[in-house]
Motif scaffolding. Sequence first.
Motif, PDB file in Angstrom:
ATOM      1  N   SER A 109      13.911  -1.958  -2.556  1.00  0.00           N
ATOM      2  CA  SER A 109      12.909  -2.839  -2.891  1.00  0.00           C
ATOM      3  C   SER A 109      11.977  -1.919  -3.922  1.00  0.00           C
ATOM      4  O   SER A 109      11.286  -2.401  -4.709  1.00  0.00           O
ATOM      5  CB  SER A 109      11.818  -3.264  -1.896  1.00  0.00           C
ATOM      6  N   GLY A 110      12.196  -0.635  -3.860  1.00  0.00           N
ATOM      7  CA  GLY A 110      11.505   0.200  -4.738  1.00  0.00           C
ATOM      8  C   GLY A 110      11.492   1.847  -4.523  1.00  0.00           C
ATOM      9  O   GLY A 110      12.522   2.051  -3.737  1.00  0.00           O
ATOM     10  N   SER A 111      10.705   2.732  -4.775  1.00  0.00           N
ATOM     11  CA  SER A 111      10.644   3.969  -4.644  1.00  0.00           C
ATOM     12  C   SER A 111      10.188   4.234  -3.313  1.00  0.00           C
ATOM     13  O   SER A 111       9.954   3.543  -2.539  1.00  0.00           O
ATOM     14  CB  SER A 111       9.577   4.480  -5.793  1.00  0.00           C
ATOM     15  N   LEU A 112      10.663   5.585  -2.831  1.00  0.00           N
ATOM     16  CA  LEU A 112      10.396   6.072  -1.609  1.00  0.00           C
ATOM     17  C   LEU A 112       8.816   6.075  -1.456  1.00  0.00           C
ATOM     18  O   LEU A 112       7.956   5.781  -0.328  1.00  0.00           O
ATOM     19  CB  LEU A 112      10.633   7.614  -1.469  1.00  0.00           C
ATOM     20  N   GLU A 113       7.694   6.344  -2.482  1.00  0.00           N
ATOM     21  CA  GLU A 113       6.401   6.209  -2.347  1.00  0.00           C
ATOM     22  C   GLU A 113       5.904   4.992  -2.094  1.00  0.00           C
ATOM     23  O   GLU A 113       5.050   4.627  -1.270  1.00  0.00           O
ATOM     24  CB  GLU A 113       5.899   6.586  -3.726  1.00  0.00           C
ATOM     25  N   GLU A 114       6.706   3.717  -2.795  1.00  0.00           N
ATOM     26  CA  GLU A 114       6.315   2.414  -2.113  1.00  0.00           C
ATOM     27  C   GLU A 114       6.497   2.007  -0.792  1.00  0.00           C
ATOM     28  O   GLU A 114       5.809   1.467  -0.254  1.00  0.00           O
ATOM     29  CB  GLU A 114       7.147   1.502  -3.297  1.00  0.00           C
ATOM     30  N   PHE A 115       7.712   2.661  -0.422  1.00  0.00           N
ATOM     31  CA  PHE A 115       7.999   2.334   0.963  1.00  0.00           C
ATOM     32  C   PHE A 115       7.022   3.051   1.970  1.00  0.00           C
ATOM     33  O   PHE A 115       6.335   2.362   2.935  1.00  0.00           O
ATOM     34  CB  PHE A 115       9.415   2.915   1.270  1.00  0.00           C
ATOM     35  N   GLU A 116       6.666   4.233   1.439  1.00  0.00           N
ATOM     36  CA  GLU A 116       5.429   5.155   2.330  1.00  0.00           C
ATOM     37  C   GLU A 116       4.196   4.315   2.269  1.00  0.00           C
ATOM     38  O   GLU A 116       3.427   4.201   3.162  1.00  0.00           O
ATOM     39  CB  GLU A 116       5.416   6.430   1.913  1.00  0.00           C
ATOM     40  N   THR A 117       3.601   3.808   1.253  1.00  0.00           N
ATOM     41  CA  THR A 117       2.530   2.985   0.846  1.00  0.00           C
ATOM     42  C   THR A 117       2.577   1.957   1.697  1.00  0.00           C
ATOM     43  O   THR A 117       1.729   1.446   2.248  1.00  0.00           O
ATOM     44  CB  THR A 117       2.462   2.691  -0.625  1.00  0.00           C
ATOM     45  N   LEU A 118       3.690   1.046   1.818  1.00  0.00           N
ATOM     46  CA  LEU A 118       3.834  -0.171   2.698  1.00  0.00           C
ATOM     47  C   LEU A 118       3.633   0.212   4.309  1.00  0.00           C
ATOM     48  O   LEU A 118       2.934  -0.367   4.763  1.00  0.00           O
ATOM     49  CB  LEU A 118       5.255  -0.720   2.497  1.00  0.00           C
ATOM     50  N   LEU A 119       4.192   1.321   4.556  1.00  0.00           N
ATOM     51  CA  LEU A 119       3.981   1.794   6.037  1.00  0.00           C
ATOM     52  C   LEU A 119       2.500   2.270   6.293  1.00  0.00           C
ATOM     53  O   LEU A 119       2.192   2.142   7.448  1.00  0.00           O
ATOM     54  CB  LEU A 119       4.913   2.924   6.306  1.00  0.00           C
ATOM     55  N   GLY A 120       2.019   2.642   5.285  1.00  0.00           N
ATOM     56  CA  GLY A 120       0.456   3.190   5.359  1.00  0.00           C
ATOM     57  C   GLY A 120       0.452   4.561   5.822  1.00  0.00           C
ATOM     58  O   GLY A 120       1.228   5.181   6.115  1.00  0.00           O
ATOM     59  N   PRO A 121      -0.765   5.068   5.859  1.00  0.00           N
ATOM     60  CA  PRO A 121      -1.104   6.484   5.939  1.00  0.00           C
ATOM     61  C   PRO A 121      -1.114   7.168   7.266  1.00  0.00           C
ATOM     62  O   PRO A 121      -0.886   8.392   7.548  1.00  0.00           O
ATOM     63  CB  PRO A 121      -2.797   6.760   5.373  1.00  0.00           C
ATOM     64  N   ASP A 122      -1.164   6.059   8.333  1.00  0.00           N
ATOM     65  CA  ASP A 122      -1.183   6.598   9.684  1.00  0.00           C
ATOM     66  C   ASP A 122       0.162   6.855  10.148  1.00  0.00           C
ATOM     67  O   ASP A 122       1.022   6.042  10.606  1.00  0.00           O
ATOM     68  CB  ASP A 122      -1.806   5.553  10.526  1.00  0.00           C
ATOM     69  N   LYS A 123       0.502   8.130  10.143  1.00  0.00           N
ATOM     70  CA  LYS A 123       1.938   8.529  10.637  1.00  0.00           C
ATOM     71  C   LYS A 123       2.115   8.301  11.968  1.00  0.00           C
ATOM     72  O   LYS A 123       3.500   8.578  12.477  1.00  0.00           O
ATOM     73  CB  LYS A 123       2.082   9.940  10.254  1.00  0.00           C
ATOM     74  N   ASP A 124       1.227   8.000  13.126  1.00  0.00           N
ATOM     75  CA  ASP A 124       1.340   7.955  14.412  1.00  0.00           C
ATOM     76  C   ASP A 124       1.530   6.355  14.634  1.00  0.00           C
ATOM     77  O   ASP A 124       1.587   5.944  15.822  1.00  0.00           O
ATOM     78  CB  ASP A 124       0.306   8.595  15.094  1.00  0.00           C
ATOM     79  N   LYS A 125       1.249   5.409  13.762  1.00  0.00           N
ATOM     80  CA  LYS A 125       1.003   3.881  13.961  1.00  0.00           C
ATOM     81  C   LYS A 125       2.687   3.512  14.230  1.00  0.00           C
ATOM     82  O   LYS A 125       3.664   4.010  13.706  1.00  0.00           O
ATOM     83  CB  LYS A 125       0.955   3.345  12.699  1.00  0.00           C
ATOM     84  N   THR A 126       2.719   2.555  15.309  1.00  0.00           N
ATOM     85  CA  THR A 126       3.974   1.962  15.510  1.00  0.00           C
ATOM     86  C   THR A 126       4.517   1.389  14.297  1.00  0.00           C
ATOM     87  O   THR A 126       3.913   0.328  13.715  1.00  0.00           O
ATOM     88  CB  THR A 126       3.804   0.914  16.678  1.00  0.00           C
ATOM     89  N   ILE A 127       5.778   1.643  14.028  1.00  0.00           N
ATOM     90  CA  ILE A 127       6.615   0.934  12.934  1.00  0.00           C
ATOM     91  C   ILE A 127       7.891   0.232  13.753  1.00  0.00           C
ATOM     92  O   ILE A 127       8.496   0.936  14.310  1.00  0.00           O
ATOM     93  CB  ILE A 127       7.133   1.860  11.923  1.00  0.00           C
ATOM     94  N   ALA A 144      15.471   5.252   9.650  1.00  0.00           N
ATOM     95  CA  ALA A 144      15.715   6.591   9.407  1.00  0.00           C
ATOM     96  C   ALA A 144      14.879   7.159   8.238  1.00  0.00           C
ATOM     97  O   ALA A 144      14.316   8.144   8.543  1.00  0.00           O
ATOM     98  CB  ALA A 144      17.125   6.804   9.053  1.00  0.00           C
ATOM     99  N   TRP A 145      14.819   6.398   7.335  1.00  0.00           N
ATOM    100  CA  TRP A 145      13.918   6.779   6.379  1.00  0.00           C
ATOM    101  C   TRP A 145      12.326   6.903   6.598  1.00  0.00           C
ATOM    102  O   TRP A 145      11.794   7.826   6.285  1.00  0.00           O
ATOM    103  CB  TRP A 145      13.914   6.117   4.939  1.00  0.00           C
ATOM    104  N   ALA A 146      11.789   5.896   7.543  1.00  0.00           N
ATOM    105  CA  ALA A 146      10.724   6.052   8.106  1.00  0.00           C
ATOM    106  C   ALA A 146      10.267   7.319   8.831  1.00  0.00           C
ATOM    107  O   ALA A 146       9.282   8.155   8.686  1.00  0.00           O
ATOM    108  CB  ALA A 146       9.949   5.025   9.108  1.00  0.00           C
ATOM    109  N   ARG A 147      11.412   7.604   9.473  1.00  0.00           N
ATOM    110  CA  ARG A 147      11.457   9.135  10.390  1.00  0.00           C
ATOM    111  C   ARG A 147      11.217  10.205   9.439  1.00  0.00           C
ATOM    112  O   ARG A 147      10.747  11.380   9.638  1.00  0.00           O
ATOM    113  CB  ARG A 147      12.459   9.224  11.209  1.00  0.00           C
TER     114      ARG A 147
END
Length: 175
Positions: A109-127, A144-147
């Motif tokens: 759907s877009g860039s790696l940065e866009e995926f990271e923005t979708l997931l949010g800044p909290d790296k410990d949040k449940t995804i 795998a990319w979230a990890r």
Amino acid sequence: MKRLIAFAALVLALTAFASPASALFGSDKFEKELEMEAAVVKYLGEAERGDYQTVDTPTLKQWIEEGKDMIIVDTMPFEDSYAKEHIPGALNFVFPIPDMDEWDASETSGSLEEFETLLGPDKDKTIVIYCGFVKCTRSHNGAAWARKLGYTDVYRQPGGIFAWKGAKHPTESAK
């Protein structure tokens, strides 16, 4: 003689219809188990390579009911799937089916940065990431990319929207 042939044909027909369908078409419980085993081994290999956890449909439903703080991502194509129905609260970010070892924005759907923005800044949040069904690997790529992005609590829901609907859980539409 004609009666004997007719009787034999009748017995054969009745036997065939009385037999399980698997006997008629060559598929039996042992072959089905072998297919299941291959799917499980493939899935486990994906999860190991992707370094994520697994959550089943009943547990995901429970998490939603409990109001667990999480991001749910549907990795299916927007128009063909997500827009029609998705797990309530799920966001959409499309991933390809083949393993995506390198980021290719033309396949997502877009860039790696866009995926990271979708997931949010909290790296410990449940995804939680899902796709259509067990053999679909879009969710593997997403998890795998979230990890790879450093998220620590990443789950793949293997049964996807098919398992969700199979459990008779409600869905949402983007239309």
